[in-house]
Design a protein around this motif. Structure first.
Motif, mmCIF file in Angstrom:
data_model
loop_
_atom_site.group_PDB
_atom_site.id
_atom_site.type_symbol
_atom_site.label_atom_id
_atom_site.label_comp_id
_atom_site.label_asym_id
_atom_site.label_seq_id
_atom_site.Cartn_x
_atom_site.Cartn_y
_atom_site.Cartn_z
ATOM 1 N N TRP A 290 16.423 82.784 34.304
ATOM 2 C CA TRP A 290 16.708 81.459 34.858
ATOM 3 C C TRP A 290 17.903 81.582 35.812
ATOM 4 C CZ3 TRP A 290 14.722 76.486 33.098
ATOM 5 C CH2 TRP A 290 13.623 76.635 32.234
ATOM 6 N N ARG A 291 17.914 80.762 36.828
ATOM 7 C CA ARG A 291 18.971 80.779 37.844
ATOM 8 C C ARG A 291 19.807 79.498 37.738
ATOM 9 N NH1 ARG A 291 18.666 78.758 43.047
ATOM 10 N NH2 ARG A 291 16.404 78.554 42.820
ATOM 11 N N GLU A 292 21.136 79.705 37.711
ATOM 12 C CA GLU A 292 22.025 78.537 37.663
ATOM 13 C C GLU A 292 22.055 77.866 39.026
ATOM 14 O OE1 GLU A 292 26.681 77.328 36.640
ATOM 15 O OE2 GLU A 292 25.965 79.380 36.266
ATOM 16 N N LEU A 293 21.885 76.555 39.047
ATOM 17 C CA LEU A 293 21.893 75.803 40.293
ATOM 18 C C LEU A 293 23.320 75.454 40.687
ATOM 19 C CD1 LEU A 293 18.932 73.336 39.589
ATOM 20 C CD2 LEU A 293 18.869 75.525 40.797
ATOM 21 N N PRO A 294 23.570 75.290 41.982
ATOM 22 C CA PRO A 294 24.893 74.819 42.410
ATOM 23 C C PRO A 294 25.245 73.504 41.719
ATOM 24 C CG PRO A 294 23.585 75.530 44.285
ATOM 25 C CD PRO A 294 22.655 75.510 43.110
ATOM 26 N N ARG A 295 26.481 73.393 41.322
ATOM 27 C CA ARG A 295 26.911 72.196 40.596
ATOM 28 C C ARG A 295 26.992 70.994 41.531
ATOM 29 N NH1 ARG A 295 29.764 73.891 35.630
ATOM 30 N NH2 ARG A 295 29.495 76.149 35.487
ATOM 31 N N THR A 296 26.556 69.872 41.010
ATOM 32 C CA THR A 296 26.668 68.626 41.763
ATOM 33 C C THR A 296 28.096 68.101 41.614
ATOM 34 O OG1 THR A 296 24.353 68.106 41.380
ATOM 35 C CG2 THR A 296 25.790 66.293 42.033
ATOM 36 N N LEU A 297 28.779 67.903 42.720
ATOM 37 C CA LEU A 297 30.181 67.489 42.675
ATOM 38 C C LEU A 297 30.292 65.981 42.793
ATOM 39 C CD1 LEU A 297 31.720 70.247 44.965
ATOM 40 C CD2 LEU A 297 31.365 70.268 42.491
ATOM 41 N N ALA A 298 30.974 65.401 41.826
ATOM 42 C CA ALA A 298 31.140 63.947 41.841
ATOM 43 C C ALA A 298 32.146 63.544 42.911
ATOM 44 C CB ALA A 298 31.620 63.474 40.471
ATOM 45 N N SER A 299 31.957 62.352 43.436
ATOM 46 C CA SER A 299 32.894 61.814 44.425
ATOM 47 C C SER A 299 34.115 61.253 43.702
ATOM 48 C CB SER A 299 32.213 60.720 45.249
ATOM 49 O OG SER A 299 33.139 60.141 46.144
ATOM 50 N N LEU A 300 35.296 61.570 44.207
ATOM 51 C CA LEU A 300 36.536 61.105 43.593
ATOM 52 C C LEU A 300 37.379 60.365 44.615
ATOM 53 C CD1 LEU A 300 37.684 64.264 41.590
ATOM 54 C CD2 LEU A 300 36.797 62.148 40.630
ATOM 55 N N GLU A 301 38.056 59.323 44.168
ATOM 56 C CA GLU A 301 39.022 58.658 45.022
ATOM 57 C C GLU A 301 40.211 59.593 45.227
ATOM 58 O OE1 GLU A 301 38.811 55.779 46.581
ATOM 59 O OE2 GLU A 301 36.799 55.404 45.796
ATOM 60 N N PHE A 302 40.612 59.751 46.479
ATOM 61 C CA PHE A 302 41.734 60.642 46.800
ATOM 62 C C PHE A 302 42.648 59.931 47.784
ATOM 63 C CE2 PHE A 302 44.003 63.799 49.223
ATOM 64 C CZ PHE A 302 44.412 64.703 48.255
ATOM 65 N N GLU A 303 43.948 59.981 47.519
ATOM 66 C CA GLU A 303 44.893 59.292 48.391
ATOM 67 C C GLU A 303 46.271 59.919 48.257
ATOM 68 O OE1 GLU A 303 46.630 54.760 49.224
ATOM 69 O OE2 GLU A 303 45.243 55.128 47.562
ATOM 70 N N VAL A 304 47.017 59.907 49.351
ATOM 71 C CA VAL A 304 48.409 60.340 49.348
ATOM 72 C C VAL A 304 49.263 59.202 49.898
ATOM 73 C CG1 VAL A 304 50.070 62.070 50.128
ATOM 74 C CG2 VAL A 304 47.674 62.705 49.811
ATOM 75 N N ARG A 305 50.308 58.859 49.168
ATOM 76 C CA ARG A 305 51.212 57.805 49.644
ATOM 77 C C ARG A 305 52.663 58.275 49.556
ATOM 78 N NH1 ARG A 305 49.475 51.656 47.769
ATOM 79 N NH2 ARG A 305 47.266 51.790 48.362
ATOM 80 N N SER A 306 53.427 57.896 50.562
ATOM 81 C CA SER A 306 54.876 58.065 50.538
ATOM 82 C C SER A 306 55.480 56.674 50.425
ATOM 83 C CB SER A 306 55.357 58.758 51.816
ATOM 84 O OG SER A 306 56.768 58.860 51.830
ATOM 85 N N VAL A 307 56.106 56.391 49.286
ATOM 86 C CA VAL A 307 56.572 55.031 48.977
ATOM 87 C C VAL A 307 58.095 55.009 48.962
ATOM 88 C CG1 VAL A 307 56.504 53.151 47.303
ATOM 89 C CG2 VAL A 307 54.511 54.651 47.577
ATOM 90 N N PRO A 308 58.737 54.291 49.891
ATOM 91 C CA PRO A 308 60.197 54.183 49.847
ATOM 92 C C PRO A 308 60.633 53.166 48.792
ATOM 93 C CG PRO A 308 59.347 52.944 51.711
ATOM 94 C CD PRO A 308 58.160 53.599 51.064
ATOM 95 N N VAL A 309 61.628 53.550 47.997
ATOM 96 C CA VAL A 309 62.164 52.656 46.966
ATOM 97 C C VAL A 309 63.665 52.540 47.179
ATOM 98 C CG1 VAL A 309 62.382 52.219 44.504
ATOM 99 C CG2 VAL A 309 60.386 53.484 45.360
#
Length: 464
Positions: A290-309
């Motif tokens: 049997w051959r392993e199939l490429p894994r299905t990659l789930a979509s993820l929320e991705f974000e970068v923020r620079s927040v001044p405090v």
């Protein structure tokens, strides 16, 4: 689709670069190097060309100007926005001293070494960006008790940096694993809160300290490349074994943490593999392959923020007043070192000179100001939030942010994008002590920071 790439360079200093920076040390230069110091860059992003560059450097800390210079060069080379770049340090106290004001006679060596760090880090970041591949991400927590509260109150009421067995600690080990489409670990992140101060003021070895041991253990056990993010360690140290210059003990606690992190990383569930019947191979018995199939990659929320405090500041000495004291003590220290004075006398003046230098730096940066902008750097990867701050926050503040965060995994780190001093809790100010005596921030700054971070995290989660 999430992508990641990682690369590393060795950044060992020459022995003419000043060592460490303990107020009690009597030496300036180290004798040798205990283990290689590294700069490691991970580039993590999504298919929308958004990315975060996370850099882990084996040194104590950078000034804001130094961190900005590294970020600028990395952004220029990789093409990512400067706000997407985070430069963190492990905060080892056995690394090179990069603030030339401590040792003006070594400025040339310090400047040359910093230029080397910049160049090596840029190279690593560019390589990491070029080698990005599709990945899955998994996060979990473990427990480790090497970190102990270090705010020790003596019988006479004095607060010292030592060991408080009854004080608050955070045993949580945060662990994140990034696997490629074949299920192999490409990158791991270990997050823990504890000052790397096992090797104390008598130590004459350049060393990445216990975080370096932890990274090596994790890489040996699970593969890939490991980044270490120092947590909310402002009032957390290694307990009664700290400051003893015991290399074996330092390696032991780093190994303990590494084993726990590797255990968590190993146990994290990977997505179930899918297989498809491929062919029969005649081998006495007919073998169905049997051959392993490429894994299905789930979509993820991705974000970068620079927040001044904006955080409140305490009133500082005038620059002139602070400079007179700092310069006088520096000259006295140089005189003692030239004259071959006793180690005890040199230690006494070294402590005073470095404390005076702290005061001068605060005056230069904050005199006449009532508030200060502090950058909170936040990377969101699905249900993971990586929070980086240029301060040494106390453990209590890190716990408040983690508990108030809407994300399942919130890793709050100090020593990111420069260093602006300690940030004690409001309750610690009346108790005094080193962290309180040297902080530029006014009481209540911790609460304002925690509120701002939780609000930013909630806003990022709400944006789903």
């Amino acid at each position: 689709m999430l992508t990641a790439g990682v690369a590393r360079r060795i950044i060992n200093p020459s022995l003419d670069v000043p060592h460490a920076g303990w107020g009690a040390q009597t030496h300036i230069e180290a004798d040798s190097i205990e283990a290689d110091l590294w700069t490691t860059a991970a580039v993590i992003g999504d298919d929308k060309m958004t990315a975060a560059v996370l850099i882990d450097v084996d040194t104590s800390h950078f000034s804001l100007a130094q961190a900005d210079e590294i970020r600028r060069q990395v952004a220029e080379r990789t093409g990512f926005a400067l706000a997407c770049v985070r430069v963190s340090t492990t905060h080892t106290h056995s690394g090179p001293m990069l603030l030339s004001e401590y040792y003006p006679n070594h400025r040339e060596a310090i400047d040359a070494y910093f230029a080397h760090i910049c160049s090596a880090t840029v190279e690593a970041a560019a390589e990491a960006a070029d080698q990005r591949v599709a990945v899955t991400v998994h996060a979990g927590n473990g427990e480790c008790r090497i970190g102990r509260n270090r705010r020790q109150r003596l019988e006479d009421g004095r607060m010292v940096v030592g060991y408080n067995p009854d004080g608050i600690t955070d045993p949580i080990v945060g662990a994140i694993r990034f696997d490629d489409t074949h299920g192999h670990t490409l990158l791991s992140i270990v997050h823990y809160a504890c000052h790397p101060t096992m090797l104390g003021f008598d130590n004459k070895l350049f060393s990445p300290e216990y975080p370096g041991v932890t990274k090596r253990v994790v890489e040996k056990l699970i593969g890939g490349t490991c980044l270490f993010l120092q947590g909310a360690a402002g009032n957390i140290g290694p307990g009664p074994e700290g400051f003893q210059t015991n290399v074996a003990a330092m390696k032991r606690i780093g190994t303990v943490l590494g084993y726990e992190a590797a255990k968590v990383l190993t146990e994290l569930a990977a997505p179930a593999a899918e297989f498809r019947f491929d062919r029969v191979v005649e081998s006495g018995a007919p073998l169905g392959l049997w051959r392993e199939l490429p894994r299905t990659l789930a979509s993820l929320e991705f974000e970068v923020r620079s927040v001044p405090v904006r955080l409140p500041l305490q009133t500082q000495l005038s620059v002139e007043e602070a400079a007179v004291r700092a310069n006088g003590l520096t000259q006295e220290l140089e005189r003692l070192q030239r004259s071959g004075a006793s180690g005890e006398r040199i230690r006494e003046i070294t402590f005073q000179a470095k404390r005076a230098y702290f005061a001068l730096r605060r005056s230069e940066l904050y005199f006449g100001k009532s508030e200060l902008n502090v950058e909170a750097h936040i990377v969101r990867i699905g249900d993971i939030a990586l929070v980086g701050l240029p301060v040494e926050i106390f453990n209590e503040t890190g716990l408040v942010v983690r508990e108030g965060s809407p994300f399942a995994h919130t890793l709050v780190s100090g020593y990111a994008n420069g260093w602006q001093g300690y940030l004690p809790t409001r309750a610690d100010y009346p108790l005094g002590g080193y962290e309180v005596d040297t902080t530029p921030f006014a009481p209540g700054a911790d609460e304002r920071l925690a509120d701002a971070l939780i609000a930013a995290l909630c806003e990022m989660k709400h944006d789903d």
